[in-house]
Design an enzyme around this catalytic site. Structure first.
Site, short mmCIF file in Angstrom:
data_model
loop_
_atom_site.label_atom_id
_atom_site.label_comp_id
_atom_site.label_asym_id
_atom_site.label_seq_id
_atom_site.Cartn_x
_atom_site.Cartn_y
_atom_site.Cartn_z
CB ALA A 1 -5.02 -8.23 5.57
CB ALA A 2 -3.29 -3.33 3.72
N PRO A 3 -1.43 -4.96 1.53
CG PRO A 3 -0.24 -4.88 -0.50
CD PRO A 3 -0.05 -5.04 0.99
N GLY A 4 -3.07 -7.04 0.60
CA GLY A 4 -3.99 -8.13 0.32
C GLY A 4 -3.45 -9.29 -0.49
N GLY A 5 -2.18 -9.31 -0.79
CA GLY A 5 -1.64 -10.41 -1.59
C GLY A 5 -1.81 -11.76 -0.93
CE LYS A 6 2.81 -12.26 3.36
NZ LYS A 6 2.97 -10.89 2.83
CG ASP B 1 -4.74 -0.91 17.11
OD1 ASP B 1 -4.08 -1.95 16.91
OD2 ASP B 1 -4.34 0.03 17.81
CG ASP C 1 2.78 -10.00 6.49
OD1 ASP C 1 3.96 -10.02 6.87
OD2 ASP C 1 2.45 -9.65 5.34
CB CYS D 1 9.15 -8.48 4.46
SG CYS D 1 8.52 -6.85 4.89
#
EC number: 2.1.1.176
Length: 437
Positions: A262-267, A311, A330, A383
């Site tokens: 999840a980091a850095p958390g935008g989604k 993990d 992601d 990405c």
């Protein structure tokens, strides 16, 4: 480093240090700039960033120009001057700084880097580069020679050409360009129409995206401090391609949702802006330091969820055996879709990395599949623009699981592969997999 930046030398020295850290020590450019620019003024930080990012974009052609002016390669402790010469050469071609000022500041930077004995060399090389350089164009820049494959390493050029054929050149061109600034409107405070109007009232021209429903593109980037109500969380910076993740997840209030890596958390924040979940969303990442960014983004948006440092592959350490309705994976990837934002990726990534990443992605898909509820959906995102990480990865997974069904994202695109520059967005991949009852 002193903050006296009257000559502009400090920003050039920092840029050289950051470039050296990337090329010789394998650091990310973001990490290196954070380390070396701490004492710079905000203006000089922006300049150091612009220069170092520019050097990373045009590294092969800049290196060729510099190396041709040296009698012998700079080695050992003097390699920092090679990076400084790249800084100076980039300025002479791509910045509007007056030539004499650019040369002077770069020469002074050699002294700040404790290489005063090489200041004459720096001066001589840059003046020779300048004598041979073309005149500036109407935009105040000088044209750099074109490089095969748009300043990409050979292994990556070959992969992109093999995957995309005649589209490859457009990918190379996009990767060498500066990306636009995209904003994500927070539905809890505003919407695209209202916020675009608010930007206009503040003299900031912007346009709404036709597909990503919360995305706004600024015609010209501005510092986030100039964005109305930015600190109050009305908008966040996020590329439009990444914003599509929330549409893919299509989460409902009653869903139990897992956001992996999840980091850095935008989604994560985007999902929470859209939906008030009855069960807390779980955001998991293995990197404790990067998870701090998730918490910061949640705080700015005044939102909350369950943030877990673990993990993903070690289910026993974090999963409570309650299945999820939606999983957003992601996945760690080559990041070849975001090179225009992080041009150092071209020089940090190795061909051998891809097989390792593919193996990790496959392991994550396998481990997460049992945590998904029958009838639930796993959204796989990267990405990357490399097929082995994307469409081939998903095809392999589907072949191994009879209870996995691919949900077509569009009628003519079962999986969605966006290329850099497509709709002015980053390169991104999405696939939606349903778990059959």
């Amino acid at each position: 480093m002193s903050t006296n930046t009257s000559t502009g030398a400090h920003s050039r020295a920092v840029a050289a240090q950051a470039i050296h850290a990337v090329l010789e020590q394998g650091q990310s450019l973001t990490q290196a700039l954070t380390t070396y620019s701490e004492q710079l003024s905000a203006e000089d930080k922006r300049l150091a960033q612009a220069i170092s990012y520019g050097v990373m974009r045009y590294l092969p052609v800049l290196t060729e120009k510099v190396s041709g002016k040296l009698d012998k390669p700079l080695k050992g402790k003097n390699q920092i001057i090679q990076s400084l010469l790249l800084v100076g050469t980039y300025q002479l071609f791509k910045l509007r700084t007056k030539d004499h000022a650019a040369v002077s500041a770069t020469v002074e930077a050699s002294k700040l880097l404790k290489r005063k004995a090489l200041s004459g060399l720096v001066n001589g090389v840059l003046r020779q580069v300048l004598r041979e350089a073309p005149t500036r164009n109407d935009d105040g820049e000088r044209e750099l020679p074109s490089a095969e494959g748009g300043n990409h390493p050979r292994w990556l050029r070959e992969k992109i050409r093999a995957a995309y054929g005649e589209k490859a050149e457009a990918v190379f061109t996009a990767n060498d360009s500066q990306p636009p600034l995209w904003l994500r409107a927070n539905r809890r405070h505003t919407n695209v129409t209202d916020y675009t109007a608010l930007l206009a009232e503040n003299g900031i021209e912007a346009v709404a995206d036709s597909q990503a429903s919360d995305a706004i593109r600024l015609v010209k980037p501005v510092p986030v401090t100039k964005l109305p109500h930015f600190e109050a969380g009305w908008v966040s910076v996020q590329d439009r391609s990444a914003q599509l993740a929330a549409d893919m997840v299509d989460a409902q209030p009653e869903h139990r949702v897992l956001d992996c890596c999840a980091a850095p958390g935008g989604k994560t924040v985007h999902l929470l802006e859209r939906t008030e979940f009855q069960t807390p969303l779980i955001a998991i990442d293995v990197d404790e330091q990067r998870l701090e960014r998730v918490s910061e983004n949640l705080y700015r948006a005044d939102l909350s969820c369950e943030v877990v440092c673990a993990d993903v592959l070690d289910l026993d350490s974090w999963w409570d055996k309650q299945p999820f309705d939606r999983i957003l994976l992601d996945a760690p990837c080559s990041a070849t879709g975001v090179i225009r934002r992080h041009p150092d990726i071209k020089w940090l990534r190795r061909s051998s990395d891809i097989d390792q990443l593919v193996e990790l992605q496959q392991s994550m898909l396998e481990r997460l599949w049992p945590t998904l509820k029958p009838g639930g959906q796993l959204i796989y995102a990267t990405c990357s623009i490399l097929p082995e990480e994307n469409s081939e990865q998903i095809s392999h997974f589907l072949g191994q699981h009879s209870d996995a069904n691919l949900i077509a994202i569009e009628a003519n695109r079962p999986m969605l592969q966006l290329l850099p520059g497509e709709n002015d967005g980053d390169g991104f991949f999405y696939a939606k997999i349903e778990k059959l009852p």
